[in-house]
Design a protein around this motif. Structure first.
Motif, mmCIF file in Angstrom:
data_model
loop_
_atom_site.group_PDB
_atom_site.id
_atom_site.type_symbol
_atom_site.label_atom_id
_atom_site.label_comp_id
_atom_site.label_asym_id
_atom_site.label_seq_id
_atom_site.Cartn_x
_atom_site.Cartn_y
_atom_site.Cartn_z
ATOM 1 N N GLN A 121 0.820 -1.074 -0.003
ATOM 2 C CA GLN A 121 0.179 0.125 -0.003
ATOM 3 C C GLN A 121 1.061 1.186 -0.134
ATOM 4 O OE1 GLN A 121 -2.473 -0.241 3.477
ATOM 5 N NE2 GLN A 121 -3.913 -1.705 2.536
ATOM 6 N N GLN B 292 -2.889 5.270 1.032
ATOM 7 C CA GLN B 292 -3.852 4.312 1.139
ATOM 8 C C GLN B 292 -3.645 3.882 2.763
ATOM 9 O OE1 GLN B 292 -2.873 1.437 -1.596
ATOM 10 N NE2 GLN B 292 -3.641 2.594 -3.269
ATOM 11 N N SER C 247 -5.559 6.601 4.858
ATOM 12 C CA SER C 247 -6.724 6.819 4.782
ATOM 13 C C SER C 247 -7.828 5.682 5.298
ATOM 14 C CB SER C 247 -6.969 7.108 3.285
ATOM 15 O OG SER C 247 -6.763 5.719 2.631
#
Length: 267
Positions: free
Chosen positions: A95, A99, A102
């Motif tokens: 990731q 990402q 979040s």
């Protein structure tokens, strides 16, 4: 870490050939003791004798090993960990940073961080040096220092009060210490778990700014959601005789009466 004589053979990884010089340079970064340095130097000169290493490569590896030895000895004398940890490296996540950042957040902690980060607990000259979460951490530290003289809470407790994680708390304390704002004292315990660090404000400009612009910081602080209890209306709403204004006129007065009783209803 163990070295074997068979490791002097070149290995192929896909289309790239890993030379012995590159591989031994990677081994040097994983060494954590002086004894391993001696074994490493023995392997370097053995590789030079067998022709696996050139004179220049052997000289470079030898100088790097001597530099690594001095670093390990200095860290041992200062009782510090090695320059590179001996724990295995964590595999890299697939990731991205966006990402990973979040994910789901607690709305209560998020709102608390936003609220405390905007309360202007730092002077304007250093406010831009810290992020919003770090400013929330320093607000908690400043309020404890104003109220108790110092902050003795743990990293976890400060993070819970500020609505951030422990990493943000550590980053804020390190940066404030590097800028000369805070004085952090370790409190080790013999044969016991160490006490939380004692944090104090040592920047006189920050203390003067708090005294002038935030005089009530940490002194009259009420948590979010605190609701003052409603008055019952019995105090301050009495007549001159001591009888409440909303009571019956034919009842007893507000004074203590031993055999007081209400008059029987007429009719």
């Amino acid at each position: 870490m163990r070295f074997r004589a068979t490791d002097f053979l070149c290995r192929k990884q896909g289309k790239d050939v890993v030379t012995i010089h590159t591989e031994m340079a990677q081994w040097l970064a994983d060494i954590t003791t002086v004894k391993q340095i001696d074994h490493y130097l023995a392997l370097v000169w053995r590789g030079l004798a067998e022709g696996a290493l050139s004179d220049q490569e052997a000289q470079e590896l030898s100088e790097a090993a001597c530099s690594r030895r001095s670093l390990l000895q200095g860290a041992r004398e200062a009782r510090l960990p090695p320059a590179r940890t001996y724990f295995p490296q964590r595999p890299k996540s697939e990731q991205s940073r966006h990402q990973a950042a979040s994910g789901s957040r607690c709305p209560v902690r998020w709102a608390r961080k936003r609220r405390l980060g905007d309360m202007a607990a730092l002077p304007p000259n250093v406010r831009d040096r810290f992020t919003e979460g770090e400013r929330a951490v320093l607000y908690i530290v400043a309020s404890d220092c104003r109220q108790h003289g110092s902050c003795g809470s743990s990293v976890k407790e400060i993070g819970d009060r500020a609505g951030v994680g422990v990493t943000t708390v550590r980053n804020a304390l390190r940066r404030a210490r590097r800028l000369g704002l805070l004085d952090i004292t370790d409190r080790p315990q013999w044969r016991a778990r160490h006490l939380p660090n004692l944090v104090k404000i040592q920047c006189r400009r920050w203390l003067a700014w708090l005294k002038k612009f935030r005089p009530n910081l940490g002194l009259n602080f009420c948590p979010t959601g605190f609701k003052k209890a409603a008055s019952s209306g019995t105090f301050g709403n009495k007549q001159k005789g001591g009888q409440p204004s909303y009571s019956r006129a034919d009842g007893p007065s507000g004074r203590f009466q031993r055999f007081a009783r209400r008059k029987p209803p007429s009719g």
